[in-house]
Design a protein around this motif. Sequence first.
Motif, short mmCIF file in Angstrom:
data_model
loop_
_atom_site.label_atom_id
_atom_site.label_comp_id
_atom_site.label_asym_id
_atom_site.label_seq_id
_atom_site.Cartn_x
_atom_site.Cartn_y
_atom_site.Cartn_z
N TYR A 119 0.86 -1.18 0.00
CA TYR A 119 0.00 0.00 0.00
C TYR A 119 0.90 1.23 0.00
CZ TYR A 119 1.02 0.41 5.00
OH TYR A 119 1.67 0.54 6.21
N PRO A 120 0.44 2.37 -0.52
CA PRO A 120 1.33 3.54 -0.65
C PRO A 120 1.51 4.28 0.68
CG PRO A 120 -0.85 4.06 -1.50
CD PRO A 120 -0.87 2.60 -1.15
N ASN A 127 -1.91 7.06 -6.25
CA ASN A 127 -0.98 6.06 -5.72
C ASN A 127 -1.71 4.79 -5.29
OD1 ASN A 127 1.18 7.75 -6.16
ND2 ASN A 127 1.30 8.48 -4.04
N LEU A 131 -0.96 0.98 -6.95
CA LEU A 131 -0.60 -0.21 -6.19
C LEU A 131 -1.72 -1.23 -6.16
CD1 LEU A 131 1.65 1.08 -3.29
CD2 LEU A 131 2.25 0.32 -5.59
N ASN A 135 -1.17 -5.15 -6.79
CA ASN A 135 -1.75 -6.19 -5.95
C ASN A 135 -2.64 -7.14 -6.75
OD1 ASN A 135 -0.49 -5.22 -3.63
ND2 ASN A 135 -2.19 -3.86 -3.14
N MET A 201 6.17 5.69 -2.88
CA MET A 201 5.92 6.02 -4.28
C MET A 201 6.79 7.20 -4.73
SD MET A 201 3.60 3.84 -5.20
CE MET A 201 2.83 4.51 -6.67
#
Length: 238
Positions: A119-120, A127, A131, A135, A201
């Motif tokens: 996770y960001p 972002n 992600l 995932n 990120m």
Amino acid sequence: MVHTLISVIVPTYNEEQNISACLQSLNRQTLPRDSYEIIVVDGGSKDQTREIAAPFADQVFIQTSKKVGGARNDGAMAALGEILATTDADCVLPGDWLERIRDDFAADPAIVQVYGLVYPIEDSLKNRLSLASANLFSRIGYHTRTLYYTLGCNTAFRKEAFMKAGMYRTIDAGDDLEIARRTCKLGKVSLDSRLKVGFSMRRYQQFGTLKSLYQWLYIVVRGGNSEKYSYSQREYKK
């Protein structure tokens, strides 16, 4: 529960702004501190990365092998643990990260590699969507048993299998995906969707998400090496 030592390997290069948060999160794990070691393998930083890391880590040394994969390999060679866990210097680890890794391996002796999701750290819709795509690939790869999308920031191995598979390839990008092609021949590669890591990120924000992803894919498709692009956007040792 049988006592199993875990060795956490963190490659670094000019990470003085991020390494403290990463290592502090590793020192706040739910497992007893004597059940894991932290190994920082530095690519010849020109800032204070190694000095900042020293109070938090069990070992801090300069790598001798090439690139990020080589740094992880150097850490594995120095590791005392039966399990190797890898992350990045700009990541933040949840408190139960190592406990989940330990339990995953203990639950099934056939598992040789465990990986999780991201996770960001820099929270934004863009972002999160970026992600979420990563995932999704992680889940698709696992459930179809095709391309395992195993990120080096959130993966772990049985050390014996890691060594037998030949460790990481020292390439410019995709080394963390490529290794699963070899470990899956030795046993199970397992996705734990509860195993989540805070992923920075910052490079995507600095150089652009689409540009960064395109360059990463360009390098991976060509076998992991490219003279045209540098996915990390930095000079790394050798």
